[in-house]
Design a protein around this motif. Structure first.
Motif, PDB file in Angstrom:
ATOM      1  N   ALA A  65       0.986  -1.277  -0.234  1.00  0.00           N
ATOM      2  CA  ALA A  65       0.097   0.048   0.026  1.00  0.00           C
ATOM      3  C   ALA A  65       0.791   1.272   0.103  1.00  0.00           C
ATOM      4  N   GLU A  66       2.124   1.174   0.230  1.00  0.00           N
ATOM      5  CA  GLU A  66       2.756   2.224   0.398  1.00  0.00           C
ATOM      6  C   GLU A  66       3.446   2.702  -1.081  1.00  0.00           C
ATOM      7  N   ASN A  67       4.115   3.979  -1.224  1.00  0.00           N
ATOM      8  CA  ASN A  67       4.599   4.463  -2.565  1.00  0.00           C
ATOM      9  C   ASN A  67       5.722   3.677  -3.121  1.00  0.00           C
ATOM     10  N   ALA A  68       6.608   3.311  -2.315  1.00  0.00           N
ATOM     11  CA  ALA A  68       7.807   2.599  -2.543  1.00  0.00           C
ATOM     12  C   ALA A  68       7.925   1.170  -1.898  1.00  0.00           C
ATOM     13  N   PRO A  69       6.856   0.221  -2.280  1.00  0.00           N
ATOM     14  CA  PRO A  69       6.880  -1.120  -1.644  1.00  0.00           C
ATOM     15  C   PRO A  69       8.366  -1.590  -1.646  1.00  0.00           C
ATOM     16  N   LYS A  70       8.974  -1.531  -2.945  1.00  0.00           N
ATOM     17  CA  LYS A  70      10.284  -2.292  -3.144  1.00  0.00           C
ATOM     18  C   LYS A  70      11.333  -1.927  -2.238  1.00  0.00           C
ATOM     19  N   GLY A  71      11.515  -0.641  -2.150  1.00  0.00           N
ATOM     20  CA  GLY A  71      12.320  -0.028  -1.096  1.00  0.00           C
ATOM     21  C   GLY A  71      12.251  -0.251   0.260  1.00  0.00           C
ATOM     22  N   LEU A  72      10.896  -0.419   0.791  1.00  0.00           N
ATOM     23  CA  LEU A  72      10.261  -0.949   2.165  1.00  0.00           C
ATOM     24  C   LEU A  72      10.852  -2.215   2.359  1.00  0.00           C
ATOM     25  N   TYR A  73      10.662  -3.143   1.375  1.00  0.00           N
ATOM     26  CA  TYR A  73      10.949  -4.680   1.675  1.00  0.00           C
ATOM     27  C   TYR A  73      12.518  -4.532   1.578  1.00  0.00           C
ATOM     28  N   GLN A  74      13.050  -4.067   0.832  1.00  0.00           N
ATOM     29  CA  GLN A  74      14.846  -4.113   0.831  1.00  0.00           C
ATOM     30  C   GLN A  74      15.399  -3.844   2.050  1.00  0.00           C
ATOM     31  N   ALA A  75      14.787  -2.719   2.788  1.00  0.00           N
ATOM     32  CA  ALA A  75      15.268  -2.335   4.072  1.00  0.00           C
ATOM     33  C   ALA A  75      14.813  -3.136   5.191  1.00  0.00           C
ATOM     34  N   TYR A  76      13.696  -3.833   5.164  1.00  0.00           N
ATOM     35  CA  TYR A  76      12.879  -4.845   5.854  1.00  0.00           C
ATOM     36  C   TYR A  76      13.883  -6.095   5.872  1.00  0.00           C
ATOM     37  N   GLN A  77      14.342  -6.489   4.753  1.00  0.00           N
ATOM     38  CA  GLN A  77      15.040  -7.676   4.394  1.00  0.00           C
ATOM     39  C   GLN A  77      16.373  -7.553   5.046  1.00  0.00           C
ATOM     40  N   GLN A  78      17.139  -6.261   4.819  1.00  0.00           N
ATOM     41  CA  GLN A  78      18.485  -5.887   4.892  1.00  0.00           C
ATOM     42  C   GLN A  78      18.852  -6.012   6.634  1.00  0.00           C
ATOM     43  N   ARG A  79      17.677  -5.350   7.472  1.00  0.00           N
ATOM     44  CA  ARG A  79      18.072  -5.307   8.662  1.00  0.00           C
ATOM     45  C   ARG A  79      17.949  -7.071   9.424  1.00  0.00           C
ATOM     46  N   ALA A  80      17.271  -7.761   8.701  1.00  0.00           N
ATOM     47  CA  ALA A  80      17.043  -9.006   9.240  1.00  0.00           C
ATOM     48  C   ALA A  80      18.503  -9.771   9.249  1.00  0.00           C
ATOM     49  N   GLN A  81      18.608 -10.668  10.515  1.00  0.00           N
ATOM     50  CA  GLN A  81      19.833 -11.547  10.324  1.00  0.00           C
ATOM     51  C   GLN A  81      19.333 -12.956  10.241  1.00  0.00           C
ATOM     52  N   PHE A  82      20.016 -13.750   9.161  1.00  0.00           N
ATOM     53  CA  PHE A  82      19.914 -15.076   9.053  1.00  0.00           C
ATOM     54  C   PHE A  82      20.814 -15.939   9.755  1.00  0.00           C
ATOM     55  N   PRO A  83      20.498 -16.511  10.643  1.00  0.00           N
ATOM     56  CA  PRO A  83      21.427 -17.291  11.746  1.00  0.00           C
ATOM     57  C   PRO A  83      22.276 -18.384  10.725  1.00  0.00           C
ATOM     58  N   ASP A  84      23.569 -18.497  10.548  1.00  0.00           N
ATOM     59  CA  ASP A  84      24.239 -19.353   9.799  1.00  0.00           C
ATOM     60  C   ASP A  84      24.547 -20.530  10.715  1.00  0.00           C
TER      61      ASP A  84
END
Length: 274
Positions: free
Chosen positions: A48-67
């Motif tokens: 619903a946001e104006n820049a959904p791609k940028g929001l998702y990239q920020a959302y994903q970048q902050r996440a940490q995957f446990p190796d």
């Protein structure tokens, strides 16, 4: 023979997503994040946001995957191979200790590779070949879980996907190649299919010493618990699933921390925020 040589066995298709999951987790955070929404669904509010791609990239970048998957495999493999395996070979096969595979792996190193593959996917295959017809000296060719795409329960038919990158000068190009191992009238035969149209380009009937044809396929499928050709659940898939669950939780938690920490303008006793 009906169908196409590249067709997959129904059991292969049933397990394919599990193999992809453990392979991706073994690669770690870089691979997991490259798969984007496959492992981290996009929150519906982002659309619903104006820049959904940028929001998702920020959302994903902050996440940490446990190796945690690959270190678990390494730790278990190290425990299993803390001492060298005791293997008794006939005198004629002793050179296998120093060179067991076409790419030069020692027998112990090949054994370690098998263990790691079994820990990751629960399956590995080995084809025995020789440098020439009737040769005393053999070599062992290993095939990953994904390479064995079709088979029969009676072990008289196997299809191996040997497709991959082939060097053409300074560039690398995709090349399709499939190897079919089968018993025809009780005799072992090998057929090679290659090219974009997967035409049969080679057919051979391997022979034992003395020119006698082989009456069985020198191919073994190894499972985590036995030698059944039917694939089983990868032994460490629970670790992979837990890692993905932690990754998703990390994304939600860190996103909420970020949003909570942002300054929010507040208007009191105003009709309009001019």
């Amino acid at each position: 023979m009906a169908g196409n040589v590249s067709e997959r066995h129904p059991d292969y298709l049933d397990r394919e997503s599990e193999w992809k999951l453990v392979r991706d987790c073994a690669r770690g955070e870089t691979k997991i994040k490259a798969e984007a929404e496959e492992y981290l669904p996009k929150p519906s509010a982002f659309n619903a946001e104006n820049a959904p791609k940028g929001l998702y990239q920020a959302y994903q970048q902050r996440a940490q995957f446990p190796d945690i998957f690959d270190p678990t495999v390494n730790g278990l493999a190290g425990t299993i191979h803390r001492t060298e395996a005791q293997i008794n070979l006939p005198a004629k096969l002793e050179p296998l200790w120093e060179k067991a595979t076409p790419d030069g792996l020692t027998l112990e190193a090949f054994h370690a590779r098998i263990t790691r593959e079994l820990l990751e996917t629960g399956r590995y295959s080995i084809l025995v070949g020789a440098s020439s017809e009737g040769s005393d000296m053999v070599w062992l060719a290993g095939y990953s879980t994904e390479a064995l795409i079709n088979w029969s329960e009676s072990r008289d038919f196997f299809v191996l996907d040997e497709s991959g990158k082939v060097r053409n000068g300074f560039t690398w190009e995709d090349s399709k190649k499939f190897r079919v191992l089968e018993l025809i009238d009780g005799v072992y035969s090998v057929r090679i299919f290659q090219g974009d149209n997967l035409n049969e380009v080679h057919r051979v009937t391997p022979q034992a010493k003395g020119g006698k044809p082989l009456e069985e396929i020198p191919f073994v499928v190894i499972g985590a618990r036995d030698l059944s050709v039917k694939p089983e659940t990868p032994p460490l898939i629970g670790v992979a699933r837990s890692a993905v669950a932690i990754y998703q939780l990390s994304a939600d938690y860190r996103w909420q921390l970020f949003m909570t920490g942002q300054e929010t303008p507040t208007f009191i006793n105003c009709d309009a925020p001019d």
